[in-house]
Design an enzyme around this catalytic site. Structure first.
Site, short mmCIF file in Angstrom:
data_model
loop_
_atom_site.label_atom_id
_atom_site.label_comp_id
_atom_site.label_asym_id
_atom_site.label_seq_id
_atom_site.Cartn_x
_atom_site.Cartn_y
_atom_site.Cartn_z
N GLY A 1 -1.87 -4.36 0.93
CA GLY A 1 -1.93 -5.60 1.69
C GLY A 1 -0.97 -6.67 1.24
O GLY A 1 -0.93 -7.76 1.84
N ASP B 1 -4.57 6.87 10.06
CA ASP B 1 -4.24 5.56 10.63
C ASP B 1 -2.82 5.51 11.20
O ASP B 1 -2.44 4.55 11.87
CB ASP B 1 -4.45 4.45 9.62
N HIS C 1 0.08 5.13 6.97
CA HIS C 1 0.23 5.47 5.55
C HIS C 1 0.51 6.97 5.36
O HIS C 1 -0.24 7.79 5.89
CB HIS C 1 -1.02 5.08 4.77
N SER D 1 0.80 -1.22 0.00
CA SER D 1 0.00 0.00 0.00
C SER D 1 0.84 1.27 0.00
O SER D 1 0.39 2.31 -0.48
CB SER D 1 -0.93 0.01 1.22
N ASN E 1 3.92 -5.68 5.65
CA ASN E 1 2.72 -6.42 6.04
C ASN E 1 3.05 -7.75 6.71
O ASN E 1 2.33 -8.20 7.61
CB ASN E 1 1.81 -6.64 4.83
#
Length: 205
Positions: free
Chosen positions: A64, A174, A177, A27, A93
Site C-alpha cells: 500500500g 486480483d 499482484h 506490495s 499505488n
C-alpha cells in the site's frame, strides 16, 4: 578469551556486510499474498550470494505504500542502513488512486534526491497502469518514469511487470499482484540493470 572471539566474529560479520542494497517499494516488492522468502527481493539476496557479491539486502517495502509515504520513511532507513544502492519501486499505488501526475513526478524526484544525498546510487523501476484508467492518464503516468530517469540521470528498469502481467497463470486472483511462480521473472527483469551498478562497487571502482 571467548568474549574476544565473539567480538572478532561480530567485526568480521560487519565487514562481510559492509555494502547493502535497499529496496523501497510497495506490495509488489513486499511479497504480498505469498511467503516472504519466495518474493523477488528474497530471491535477489540468494542470487547475490550465488554470484559471491557480498551485499546485505534490506527490504523496506510495505504493501500500500505511496511515493509520499516513501518520502516520509526513506530518510530514517537511509540513516540506519547507509545503502550503496536504492532500488525504487514506488508510484503504482499513487496511480491506482488517481493522484495528480505532477505530484507523483515531484515525489519521485524527491525520493531520488534523498537517496543521492545519502550517497546511494538509484535504480528506478518503471510502473504502468491498467488501460481502464483512461489513455491520457495512463500514458502520462508511464511517461513520468522515463522523464524522471532522464532528468535525474539514473538507470530505469522498463515496466517491472512486463514479463508477467499478461499471463494469468503468473498473477494472483486480483490480477494486480504476481504469484510465487512469477517472482523469478521479476528478478530477471531487474537483475541486468542492478548488476551494472553492483559490479563496479564489488570491484572497488
Amino acid at each position: 578469551m571467548s568474549s574476544l572471539f565473539g567480538m572478532c566474529l561480530l567485526l568480521l560479520s560487519s565487514l562481510a556486510w559492509s555494502s547493502s542494497v535497499l529496496v523501497m517499494g510497495d506490495s509488489l516488492s513486499a511479497a504480498y499474498g505469498i511467503p516472504k522468502d519466495r518474493g523477488w527481493v528474497a530471491l535477489l539476496e540468494q542470487r547475490l550470494d550465488e554470484n559471491n557479491l557480498k551485499y546485505q539486502v534490506v527490504n523496506a517495502s510495505i504493501s500500500g505504500e505511496t511515493t509520499h509515504g516513501g518520502i516520509t520513511r526513506l530518510p530514517a532507513v537511509l540513516d540506519q542502513y547507509k545503502p550503496d544502492i536504492v532500488v525504487l519501486e514506488l508510484g503504482a499505488n499513487d496511480g491506482l488512486r488517481g493522484a495528480p501526475l505532477p505530484v507523483i513526478e515531484k515525489n519521485l524526484n524527491r525520493l531520488i534526491s534523498q537517496a543521492r544525498a545519502a550517497g546511494a546510487q538509484v535504480l528506478l523501476l518503471e510502473m504502468r497502469l491498467p488501460p481502464n484508467y483512461g489513455q491520457r492518464y495512463s500514458d502520462g503516468f508511464s511517461a513520468i518514469f522515463t522523464r524522471v530517469a532522464e532528468q535525474q540521470d539514473v538507470p530505469m528498469v522498463p515496466f517491472f511487470l512486463a514479463s508477467v502481467v499478461l499471463q494469468p497463470e503468473l498473477m494472483q486472483a486480483d490480477g494486480l499482484h504476481p504469484n510465487v511462480q512469477a517472482q523469478p521473472a521479476l528478478l530477471d527483469q531487474v537483475w541486468p540493470f542492478l548488476d551494472r551498478l553492483l559490479q563496479p562497487l564489488s570491484q572497488g571502482g
